[in-house]
Design a protein around this motif. Structure first.
Motif, mmCIF file in Angstrom:
data_model
loop_
_atom_site.group_PDB
_atom_site.id
_atom_site.type_symbol
_atom_site.label_atom_id
_atom_site.label_comp_id
_atom_site.label_asym_id
_atom_site.label_seq_id
_atom_site.Cartn_x
_atom_site.Cartn_y
_atom_site.Cartn_z
ATOM 1 N N GLN A 254 1.704 6.604 -14.578
ATOM 2 C CA GLN A 254 2.087 6.691 -15.993
ATOM 3 C C GLN A 254 1.641 5.565 -16.894
ATOM 4 O O GLN A 254 1.081 5.614 -18.044
ATOM 5 C CB GLN A 254 3.405 7.087 -15.898
ATOM 6 C CG GLN A 254 3.891 7.538 -17.524
ATOM 7 C CD GLN A 254 3.657 8.915 -17.741
ATOM 8 O OE1 GLN A 254 2.979 9.077 -18.699
ATOM 9 N NE2 GLN A 254 4.244 9.750 -17.064
ATOM 10 N N THR A 255 1.597 4.442 -16.509
ATOM 11 C CA THR A 255 1.282 3.238 -17.132
ATOM 12 C C THR A 255 -0.450 3.439 -17.352
ATOM 13 O O THR A 255 -0.958 3.275 -18.619
ATOM 14 C CB THR A 255 1.269 1.906 -16.376
ATOM 15 O OG1 THR A 255 2.547 1.832 -15.998
ATOM 16 C CG2 THR A 255 0.736 0.839 -17.093
ATOM 17 N N ILE A 256 -1.245 3.746 -16.466
ATOM 18 C CA ILE A 256 -2.815 4.257 -16.636
ATOM 19 C C ILE A 256 -2.782 5.080 -17.991
ATOM 20 O O ILE A 256 -3.439 5.038 -18.853
ATOM 21 C CB ILE A 256 -3.359 4.477 -15.648
ATOM 22 C CG1 ILE A 256 -3.172 3.481 -14.309
ATOM 23 C CG2 ILE A 256 -4.964 4.840 -15.729
ATOM 24 C CD1 ILE A 256 -3.730 3.774 -13.037
ATOM 25 N N VAL A 257 -1.820 6.256 -17.857
ATOM 26 C CA VAL A 257 -2.269 7.520 -18.827
ATOM 27 C C VAL A 257 -1.675 6.794 -20.129
ATOM 28 O O VAL A 257 -2.467 7.057 -21.224
ATOM 29 C CB VAL A 257 -1.224 8.507 -18.428
ATOM 30 C CG1 VAL A 257 -1.109 9.536 -19.513
ATOM 31 C CG2 VAL A 257 -1.488 9.114 -17.136
ATOM 32 N N ILE A 258 -0.632 6.180 -20.138
ATOM 33 C CA ILE A 258 -0.336 5.592 -21.620
ATOM 34 C C ILE A 258 -1.185 4.490 -22.125
ATOM 35 O O ILE A 258 -1.525 4.581 -23.184
ATOM 36 C CB ILE A 258 1.075 4.841 -21.418
ATOM 37 C CG1 ILE A 258 2.319 5.824 -21.180
ATOM 38 C CG2 ILE A 258 1.350 4.259 -22.554
ATOM 39 C CD1 ILE A 258 3.668 5.408 -21.001
ATOM 40 N N VAL A 259 -1.700 3.769 -21.149
ATOM 41 C CA VAL A 259 -2.758 2.719 -21.574
ATOM 42 C C VAL A 259 -4.104 3.461 -22.397
ATOM 43 O O VAL A 259 -4.469 3.025 -23.322
ATOM 44 C CB VAL A 259 -3.430 1.664 -20.357
ATOM 45 C CG1 VAL A 259 -4.673 1.165 -20.621
ATOM 46 C CG2 VAL A 259 -2.092 0.616 -20.208
ATOM 47 N N SER A 260 -4.366 4.604 -21.745
ATOM 48 C CA SER A 260 -5.612 5.094 -22.214
ATOM 49 C C SER A 260 -5.119 6.099 -23.396
ATOM 50 O O SER A 260 -6.168 6.752 -23.949
ATOM 51 C CB SER A 260 -5.906 6.373 -21.167
ATOM 52 O OG SER A 260 -4.980 7.525 -21.108
ATOM 53 N N GLY A 261 -3.839 5.726 -24.035
ATOM 54 C CA GLY A 261 -3.485 6.582 -25.344
ATOM 55 C C GLY A 261 -3.084 7.620 -25.106
ATOM 56 O O GLY A 261 -2.710 8.405 -26.140
#
Ligand code: ATP
Ligand code: MG
Lengths: 338, 515
Positions: free
Chosen positions: A79-86
């Motif tokens: 989820q962190t990666i998804v959120i970092v990608s906006g």
């Protein structure tokens, strides 16, 4: 400092550098945010350790915490990666449920553990891919798109399982759920592997850096020639695959495929952990290490509330409050230090 | 050593006393004392990173000084926030315009000052009337409608909006941080009219600019900052441009432009019949080793043309070829792969990753140079970024500094660094020296000449006429989304270009002031 051009160094060295205490330097190396998280974690441990000194520090309890966070950890770091990608992926709980059902059915029909696991993760990755395609090609807001697929995927899980829990009789999966290698539970080892891969991806690869770029400012990323849609589709597929892996861990632990699993706020906990860990919902900000610390805090909190017999309903309230508090604190810090 | 020998009878609106400010290892301001008086224009000059913006941020209460204090109206003042400064009539127009893109021009201008009908509903008619009066004061009443979405405006209009917004309430001190860096000459003249009027009304004005001729034209006094220290204040009529520049950089600046003719190679960029929603039937070419300029007023479609060539804006018709090979442009990625580079004009929203470091920003377009199998080599990355930081003399405490913490001019250099690292065949530069100091400007001109000599084809968009005339082998003049002239360097002159650029705008009515 050593890399700054000579004249810049000369200019800044011209004025006496302030002496920095060791503590300040330690905080800087870790990042202010991660440091506050460590302190929060220490405080939680101290509180629950003081309230239940008899059980909290027992190896069995520590191992329990580890087992409990393994699944959340996989979800939250993805989820962190998804959120970092906006973006945002609310459908992970449903994908996790689908994954347990798929694995249970596949074990039943093929008898092969490896095939079953691969099948479960592949189906999950495809569901993530569907998310990615809806968001990029359909130009649908990520929250709405994954809110929709959250319901749809859950429905599919019920349809293919006939709404029944499917038991798994498979020693290999059972070993993944309960066994230990070198004295450490396998689930925790899976989590550590996932975290290591994600950490390297986000920190040491061009792909990771581009994900920060896309989340930080999509227009800048586009004008720098980054294929934004390709990245986004890939990220949602990865998020789906990670949810599938989390589903595998859950199926292994419970020995069953249940269409309902992951429906009790798995996505909420994953998002809370990521935001606690320093992710900005506007994208471009957040770290895997921060996400892991967020997971640890939630894990200790859950465990501690059970040990101190906080009633379940109150636990739910506490988790909701935690998510909002995390966002409020992040906002506050951004304004003060941004 | 200050030279305030002329005993001034006018009282200071604001006094800065011994102000120092440090950011980490950077001493941005060091014991600066300064007075700004009623009815004077005080120019603040200095190299990129000298501390000019920091000083106005302190004056406006955005930053608090580490040492020293401010005095206004004979009493010491501590501004804890911009609201405190605004209450005393102190207003700052920032280097990077700050507007709300989803609101209309009228709403942006009068935000916080809406009048109501029957105590409840927004009085749209009154708002439109006041906005039109404002626009008329700047001669913009025909170009802009009060209800245009502010986000649709280019940087020049945004800058003008900022200024209008500051003027709407009673100002006593107005600080303008590089207000003209995105304005054309025509718009600059309008701005000067406004400043002149304000000065006559007794407003104290602090004017920051890297354009020496503007400083000489408009300022009564010049204060020179170097490395955070105030090195001199002079009456403008007592000094020359050269002396100020010398005070700023601590060394004389040699010739800006290299007049020698360049040797041209084959055509590297050829554009034929390109049409988008905003530019029409554009055809031209640029050869290897050639610098071609795009001149025109703001809104003439120059940036839009650049965006079309770069694949950011979809072309309806026409084609682009690089080194003789037709390029299919679906996105900037295609253009970059074909060997085109583009440094856009609005660095903050279009070029920089503000949450990332100097190093990451420079290496964004050269993954191949800094990684193997997608893994970044810290060493390669540092050597690529470090070399460019050095070549462009970017003032930064380290390669890991967040790019948002650099001064405006240094941010611009980072954008250029990104493309120098990439070494495209064709490089499009939109306002490449926007916000860059005189010394660094000379370096960038030299750099452009060097790149041309190495065989790059360059297309330069600039609102600074002397820059275009000095830099370019050929000039294309645009108006209304079309190219109206293609002039060799010898045929071009400021008047000629301006005439062509104004087209039928030439007869725009005289502007009137609103008191
Ligand atoms: N918020 C900040 N954090 C860290 N450093 C800063 C910050 N703001 C400014 N600086 C540093 O302080 C110095 C002075 O910056 P300032 O923006 O005042 O320069 P300037 O004179 O306005 O330059 P320019 O002409 O490029 O706009 C620079 O070295 C800059 O990097
Ligand atoms: Mg500045």
């Amino acid at each position: 400092m050593t890399d700054a051009p000579a004249d810049a160094v000369a200019k800044s060295a011209g004025t006496a550098p302030q002496s920095r205490p060791v503590l300040v330097r330690a905080i800087q190396a870790l990042g202010t945010h991660n440091f506050s998280l460590l302190i929060a974690l220490a405080i939680l441990i101290a509180i629950f350790g003081a309230l239940r000194p008899d059980v909290f520090f027992l190896p069995r309890n520590i191992s329990n915490i580890g087992q409990a966070i393994a699944i959340l950890g996989v979800l939250a770091t993805a989820q962190t990666i998804v959120i970092v990608s906006g973006g945002l992926d609310i459908s992970v709980g449903s994908i996790l449920g689908m994954s347990t059902v798929c694995i249970a059915l596949a074990v039943e029909t093929t008898g092969s553990t490896t095939l079953a696991i691969l099948f479960g993760i592949a189906v999950s990755a495809v569901m993530g891919l569907v998310n990615g395609l809806i968001i990029t090609l359909g130009r649908v807001n990520a929250v709405i798109a994954t809110l929709g697929t959250m319901a749809a995927f859950r429905g599919v899980a019920f349809i293919i399982s006939n709404g029944q829990s499917i038991s798994i009789f498979d020693p290999a999966l059972r070993f993944i759920g309960d066994g230990k290698i070198l004295g450490i539970p396998v689930t925790i080892e899976v989590l550590m592997l996932v975290i290591a891969v994600f950490f390297v991806l986000m920190r040491y690869t061009v792909t990771g850096r581009n994900i920060y770029a896309i989340g930080g400012n999509p227009l800048v990323a586009r004008l720098a020639g980054l294929p934004i849609r390709t990245y986004q589709i890939g990220i949602y597929a990865l998020s789906g695959a990670a949810a599938g892996l989390a589903g595998m861990l859950l199926a292994a632990r419970t020995g069953s495929g249940q269409p309902l699993s992951g429906s009790q706020g798995a996505e909420l906990e994953a998002i809370t952990a990521a935001v606690l860990g320093g992710c900005a919902l506007t994208g471009g900000k957040g770290t895997i290490l921060g996400g892991l610390l967020g997971v640890l805090i939630i894990g200790v909190l859950n465990n501690g509330m059970i040990l101190t017999s906080v009633p379940t309903f109150y636990q739910m309230v506490a988790k909701g409050v935690l998510l909002i508090a995390a966002v409020v604190i992040a906002e506050h810090q951004a304004r003060r230090f941004g | 050593m200050s030279s305030l020998e002329n005993a001034e009878d006018r009282a200071p609106v604001l006094s800065v006393r011994g102000v120092s400010k440090r950011f980490g290892v950077v001493q941005a301001l060091d014991d600066v004392s300064l007075e700004v008086r009623h009815g004077e224009v005080l120019a603040l000059v200095g190299e990129n990173g000298a501390g000019k913006s920091t000083l106005v941020r302190i004056i406006e209460g955005v930053h608090q000084p580490d040492q020293g204090m401010l005095e206004a109206g004979g009493a010491p003042r501590a501004f804890r926030s911009p609201a405190d400064a605004h209450a005393l009539g102190i207003r700052v127009i920032h280097q990077e315009p700050d507007i709300i893109p989803d609101l209309s021009i009228a709403e942006n201008l009068f935000l916080g000052d809406f009048r109501r009908v029957r105590g409840l509903f927004l009085d749209r008619r009154d708002l439109a009337r006041r906005t039109r009066a404002m626009l008329a004061a700047f001669g913009l009443q025909d170009e802009l409608s009060p209800w245009t979405r502010a986000g649709a405006l280019g940087p020049a209009y945004r800058q003008l909006m900022e200024i209008m917004r500051a003027l709407r309430s009673g100002v006593r001190l107005l600080a303008l941080d590089e207000p003209t860096s995105s304005l054309t000459e025509d718009e600059t003249r309008r701005l000067f009219d406004v400043v002149e009027q304000l000065r006559r009304d007794g407003v104290a004005i602090v004017y920051i600019s890297h354009r020496m001729h503007e400083v000489m034209a408009i300022a009564d006094r010049v204060a020179v900052l170097r490395d955070g220290r105030l090195v001199a204040t002079r009456m403008t009529h007592e000094v020359g441009e050269a002396e100020i520049v010398q005070l700023m950089v601590g060394r004389p600046i040699t010739e800006l432009f290299d007049p020698s003719a360049r040797s041209l190679g084959p055509v590297l960029l050829s554009v034929s019949g390109v049409t988008t929603r905003r530019v029409h039937d554009i055809s031209f070419h640029v050869r290897a080793g050639e610098v071609v300029g795009l001149a025109g007023l703001v809104g003439a479609g120059r940036s839009e043309l650049a965006e079309a060539i770069f694949g950011h804006d979809r072309a309806i018709a026409g084609s682009v070829a690089v080194a003789g090979k037709a390029v299919r442009l679906r996105s900037p990625a295609d253009a970059i792969a074909a060997g085109i580079g583009f440094a856009p004009e609005d660095r903050k929203s279009q070029a920089l990753l503000l949450l990332r470091s100097v190093k990451d920003n420079i290496t964004l377009c050269v993954p191949d140079l800094i990684s193997r199998f997608d893994f970044i080599s810290g060493e390669d990355e540092r050597s690529v970024a470090g070399a460019l930081v050095e070549r462009l003399r970017v003032r930064t405490p380290s390669l890991d500094q967040l790019v948002s913490k650099l001064s405006g001019g240094n941010q611009q250099k980072v954008v250029l660094g990104r493309w120098l690292a990439r070494r495209p065949k064709v490089l499009i530069l939109d306002e490449p020296t926007r916000g860059i100091d005189v010394g660094a400007k000379a370096e960038i001109y030299r750099l452009i000449a060097e790149l041309a000599a190495e065989g790059m084809a360059l297309l330069v968009i600039s609102s600074e006429m002397p820059e275009l005339l000095g830099l370019c082998d050929r000039l294309l003049v645009m108006t209304g989304g079309r190219i109206v002239a293609d002039l060799a360097r010898a045929e071009a002159s400021e008047e000629r270009i301006l005439d062509l650029a104004m087209g039928n705008n030439l007869l725009r009515g005289e502007r009137t002031m609103v008191a």
